[in-house]
Design a protein around this motif. Structure first.
Motif, PDB file in Angstrom:
ATOM      1  N   SER A   1       0.853  -1.205  -0.025  1.00  0.00           N
ATOM      2  CA  SER A   1      -0.078  -0.011  -0.118  1.00  0.00           C
ATOM      3  C   SER A   1       0.891   1.509  -0.082  1.00  0.00           C
ATOM      4  N   ASP A   2       2.047   1.109   0.463  1.00  0.00           N
ATOM      5  CA  ASP A   2       2.962   2.372   0.545  1.00  0.00           C
ATOM      6  C   ASP A   2       3.734   2.632  -0.617  1.00  0.00           C
ATOM      7  N   ARG A   3       3.834   1.462  -1.695  1.00  0.00           N
ATOM      8  CA  ARG A   3       4.255   1.658  -2.872  1.00  0.00           C
ATOM      9  C   ARG A   3       3.064   2.267  -3.819  1.00  0.00           C
ATOM     10  N   GLU A   4       2.073   1.689  -3.583  1.00  0.00           N
ATOM     11  CA  GLU A   4       1.048   2.184  -4.532  1.00  0.00           C
ATOM     12  C   GLU A   4       0.609   3.609  -4.110  1.00  0.00           C
ATOM     13  N   ALA A   5       0.743   3.861  -2.883  1.00  0.00           N
ATOM     14  CA  ALA A   5       0.635   5.423  -2.509  1.00  0.00           C
ATOM     15  C   ALA A   5       1.464   6.223  -3.205  1.00  0.00           C
ATOM     16  N   LEU A   6       2.798   5.792  -3.406  1.00  0.00           N
ATOM     17  CA  LEU A   6       3.580   6.557  -4.024  1.00  0.00           C
ATOM     18  C   LEU A   6       3.503   7.039  -5.616  1.00  0.00           C
ATOM     19  N   SER A   7       2.961   5.581  -6.281  1.00  0.00           N
ATOM     20  CA  SER A   7       2.813   5.485  -7.690  1.00  0.00           C
ATOM     21  C   SER A   7       1.562   6.519  -8.069  1.00  0.00           C
TER      22      SER A   7
ATOM     23  N   TRP B   1       1.159   9.349  -7.367  1.00  0.00           N
ATOM     24  CA  TRP B   1       1.590  10.458  -7.764  1.00  0.00           C
ATOM     25  C   TRP B   1       2.085  10.703  -8.901  1.00  0.00           C
ATOM     26  N   SER B   2       2.692   9.694  -9.411  1.00  0.00           N
ATOM     27  CA  SER B   2       3.368   9.685 -10.693  1.00  0.00           C
ATOM     28  C   SER B   2       2.172   9.558 -11.772  1.00  0.00           C
ATOM     29  N   ALA B   3       1.084   8.662 -11.361  1.00  0.00           N
ATOM     30  CA  ALA B   3      -0.089   8.941 -12.364  1.00  0.00           C
ATOM     31  C   ALA B   3      -0.694  10.279 -12.270  1.00  0.00           C
ATOM     32  N   ALA B   4      -0.703  10.980 -11.097  1.00  0.00           N
ATOM     33  CA  ALA B   4      -1.526  12.255 -11.139  1.00  0.00           C
ATOM     34  C   ALA B   4      -0.621  13.394 -11.864  1.00  0.00           C
ATOM     35  N   ALA B   5       0.831  12.947 -12.011  1.00  0.00           N
ATOM     36  CA  ALA B   5       1.489  14.101 -12.880  1.00  0.00           C
ATOM     37  C   ALA B   5       1.447  13.852 -14.299  1.00  0.00           C
ATOM     38  N   GLU B   6       0.867  12.671 -14.898  1.00  0.00           N
ATOM     39  CA  GLU B   6       0.850  12.537 -16.550  1.00  0.00           C
ATOM     40  C   GLU B   6      -0.237  13.197 -16.818  1.00  0.00           C
TER      41      GLU B   6
END
Lengths: 84, 157
Positions: free
Chosen positions: B144-150, B152-157
């Motif tokens: 869930s921590d890895r997903e939480a970070l990913s 943010w990268s999806a949100a930047a695209e």
């Protein structure tokens, strides 16, 4: 000379936190250094067969297998981060 | 203005909040997050945690947190940021991490604080060892921590 650091579960498995190593002949990448250390040290080799990945940093920046290594570099081996 | 500390000593949330306010005189929003040591870890057994040992890579930890802050500064308009991460031996209930962000508006402050927490958990070289009655165990990062970070990268695209 390479300055090598080991942290957390990697440090405990090896029984040491740091050491100096003469840059082995022919070693220019992370993958080559890992290969050298696996041959030289059975405990280091076993770490790479475990389920927990071993990450590498060169001069305090996480590096992949192709990362370059040169004399004088600071190398660190550690498990995935778990802070916060 | 950004300040980063990796320290064994405890910290005073009120004092940190006041310092953020004085570091950012024009701020309209200050978001603070304080993480505490839990007395359980859901990946392990049901044994109560007696102690958490925090190990880190001195130098690289500060550098990685600095990089998380640089990314946050690029995405949001921030006036002041404060990060404190404790290391060493901690007991359940103790404060372990602090993130404070001052900004003109609440959305920037809240989102940046959340992003900084998500990224430092996965990127900064800190490791937790949990000690309970059944022994000692290094804690692995949660999916869930890895997903939480990913996210943010999806949100930047």
């Amino acid at each position: 000379m390479l300055q090598i650091h080991y942290f957390a579960s990697v440090r405990e498995a090896l029984g040491r936190g740091e050491e100096q190593l003469e840059l082995p002949a022919g070693v220019t990448t992370v993958a080559e250094l890992v290969g050298h250390l696996r041959e030289a040290d059975a405990a280091f080799d076993r770490l790479h067969e475990g389920s927990r990945p071993v990450l590498v940093a060169v001069n305090q920046v996480v590096a992949n297998r192709l990362g370059k290594i040169a004399d004088g570099d600071e190398i660190a081996f550690f498990p995935p981060m778990s802070g916060g | 203005m950004q300040r980063i500390s990796v320290q064994s000593e405890d910290f005073d949330v009120g004092a940190e909040y006041r310092r953020l306010c004085s570091d950012a005189p024009g701020a309209g929003a200050v978001a603070t997050f304080c993480g505490l040591v839990r007395d359980y870890h859901d990946a392990g057994s049901s044994d109560a945690v007696r102690e958490l040992q925090l190990e880190h890579y001195p130098g690289m930890t500060e550098r990685c947190i600095g990089e998380c802050l640089r990314q946050a500064q690029q995405r949001w308009k921030l006036l002041a940021v404060r990060v404190i991460h404790r290391v060493g031996s901690l007991r359940p209930g103790e404060q372990i991490v602090f993130v404070g962000v001052a900004s003109h508006h609440r959305a920037d402050a809240l989102q940046a604080a959340s992003f900084i927490m998500d990224s430092l958990k996965s990127e900064a070289p800190l490791w937790k060892k949990q000690c309970s009655s059944s022994g000692e165990e290094w804690i692995d990062i949660r999916d869930s921590d890895r997903e939480a970070l990913s996210r943010w990268s999806a949100a930047a695209e």
